[in-house]
Design a protein around this motif. Sequence first.
Motif, PDB file in Angstrom:
ATOM      1  N   LEU A  60      66.664  37.268  24.742  1.00 10.41           N
ATOM      2  CA  LEU A  60      65.461  38.084  24.415  1.00 10.41           C
ATOM      3  C   LEU A  60      65.980  39.699  23.584  1.00 10.41           C
ATOM      4  O   LEU A  60      65.361  40.142  22.825  1.00 10.41           O
ATOM      5  CB  LEU A  60      64.595  38.379  25.664  1.00 10.41           C
ATOM      6  CG  LEU A  60      63.321  39.384  25.335  1.00 10.41           C
ATOM      7  CD1 LEU A  60      62.669  38.525  24.447  1.00 10.41           C
ATOM      8  CD2 LEU A  60      62.644  39.561  26.817  1.00 10.41           C
ATOM      9  N   ILE A  61      66.846  40.315  24.437  1.00 11.50           N
ATOM     10  CA  ILE A  61      67.337  41.309  23.934  1.00 11.50           C
ATOM     11  C   ILE A  61      67.839  41.379  22.481  1.00 11.50           C
ATOM     12  O   ILE A  61      67.843  42.064  21.675  1.00 11.50           O
ATOM     13  CB  ILE A  61      68.607  42.004  24.875  1.00 11.50           C
ATOM     14  CG1 ILE A  61      67.753  42.358  26.159  1.00 11.50           C
ATOM     15  CG2 ILE A  61      69.134  43.132  24.224  1.00 11.50           C
ATOM     16  CD1 ILE A  61      69.040  42.560  27.458  1.00 11.50           C
ATOM     17  N   ALA A  62      68.938  40.206  22.137  1.00 16.53           N
ATOM     18  CA  ALA A  62      69.333  39.945  20.919  1.00 16.53           C
ATOM     19  C   ALA A  62      68.498  39.528  19.861  1.00 16.53           C
ATOM     20  O   ALA A  62      68.554  40.354  18.812  1.00 16.53           O
ATOM     21  CB  ALA A  62      70.250  38.493  21.093  1.00 16.53           C
ATOM     22  N   LEU A  63      67.247  39.054  20.051  1.00 20.00           N
ATOM     23  CA  LEU A  63      66.412  38.704  19.222  1.00 20.00           C
ATOM     24  C   LEU A  63      65.094  39.933  19.032  1.00 20.00           C
ATOM     25  O   LEU A  63      65.033  40.654  17.814  1.00 20.00           O
ATOM     26  CB  LEU A  63      65.481  37.431  19.498  1.00 20.00           C
ATOM     27  CG  LEU A  63      66.550  36.321  19.169  1.00 20.00           C
ATOM     28  CD1 LEU A  63      65.772  35.069  20.033  1.00 20.00           C
ATOM     29  CD2 LEU A  63      66.473  35.800  17.662  1.00 20.00           C
ATOM     30  N   ARG A  64      64.520  40.159  20.273  1.00 23.70           N
ATOM     31  CA  ARG A  64      63.511  41.120  20.005  1.00 23.70           C
ATOM     32  C   ARG A  64      63.949  42.778  19.752  1.00 23.70           C
ATOM     33  O   ARG A  64      63.574  43.379  19.043  1.00 23.70           O
ATOM     34  CB  ARG A  64      62.605  41.088  21.136  1.00 23.70           C
ATOM     35  CG  ARG A  64      61.327  42.034  21.173  1.00 23.70           C
ATOM     36  CD  ARG A  64      60.821  41.980  22.679  1.00 23.70           C
ATOM     37  NE  ARG A  64      61.807  42.623  23.299  1.00 23.70           N
ATOM     38  CZ  ARG A  64      61.404  42.766  24.866  1.00 23.70           C
ATOM     39  NH1 ARG A  64      60.377  42.005  25.414  1.00 23.70           N
ATOM     40  NH2 ARG A  64      62.266  43.448  25.634  1.00 23.70           N
ATOM     41  N   ASP A  65      65.000  43.092  20.575  1.00 28.55           N
ATOM     42  CA  ASP A  65      65.395  44.424  20.689  1.00 28.55           C
ATOM     43  C   ASP A  65      66.267  44.954  19.466  1.00 28.55           C
ATOM     44  O   ASP A  65      66.333  45.637  18.907  1.00 28.55           O
ATOM     45  CB  ASP A  65      65.876  44.746  22.130  1.00 28.55           C
ATOM     46  CG  ASP A  65      64.715  44.572  23.346  1.00 28.55           C
ATOM     47  OD1 ASP A  65      63.551  44.510  22.892  1.00 28.55           O
ATOM     48  OD2 ASP A  65      65.151  44.371  24.334  1.00 28.55           O
TER      49      ASP A  65
END
Length: 326
Positions: free
Chosen positions: A136-141
């Motif tokens: 999630l951090i890799a993609l969204r943030d």
Amino acid sequence: MKAFVLRSYGSPLRLTDVDRPVPGDGEVLVRVRATSVQPYDWHFMRGEPYVARLMPGGPGLLTPPFGILGADVAGEVEAVGAGVTEFGPGDEVYAMPKQGGFAQYVCVPESELARKPANLSFEEAAAVPMAANTALIALRDQGRVQPGQKVLVNGASGGVGTFAVQLAKAFGARVTGVCSARNVDMVWSIGADEVIDYTKEDFTRNGQRYDLLVDIAGSRPASACRRVLARKGILVLVGGPAGRWLQPVGHVVAALAAAPFVSQRTVLADVVRCTENKRNLATLTELIEAGAVHPVIDRSYPFEELPAAVRYQEAGHVPGKVVIAV
């Protein structure tokens, strides 16, 4: 209670009787029903790479910083400390406490605890926190993924990779997964639009261009990865090849050092220093309960066989996650 304890780097995990923790102010005592194993755990067991011992948040210089490892927890609330208002005994929860999961009980700050997805078993839920949070951090943030973008996930069949493929699809992207031949069908099954078998094709030389490349495997130099990125594309570093002295730290540092001199953005998905675990887990719960994301589990072990699960995980090329029923 029973817990697997690490006494020193390189020593085996020992099933030991230890005192059950008592929740302090703002803490929740969780009866652990399941946990999982991942590279994060065996890096701490080995104290490798050695260079990481000098870095904040890494292994201790001479001795492990944690006696009880285990960064994924799913279970039931046993008791709560003073000031806890959101949870009560019997609630089903999950968390990413970074340590303490290889035990029958663990104390978790209320600020890091989330309700378990209702449609997952405890074992399935234990596969989620660190791996899915990283994706999630890799993609969204860090990756700032947008609907319609082309995303490549290098290392699509592992714990983080299987979540990255599904999350990218949930965010409306067109996803290409890179994996070995034996995992091609599985990566197709979780929603990839295209799958590249790295034993037959070098994704950095196929002439394609991507808006976002999530590099989990670290199998190609960052310079080669940038070759397949759009001019304003983003390279998100997650991991790299394991090594005793330097890797994967060297791979990441080299890529970040070159970042100021190229047009594409290069960033690191650092889940260990994330301060939004609770919010991220709530987001993941919504996606899981909506049917957009589901953990891929390769094997499940009983608690007593946890060391065997760690050895299996450390051998590499595990498709999805390895979980432990406690």
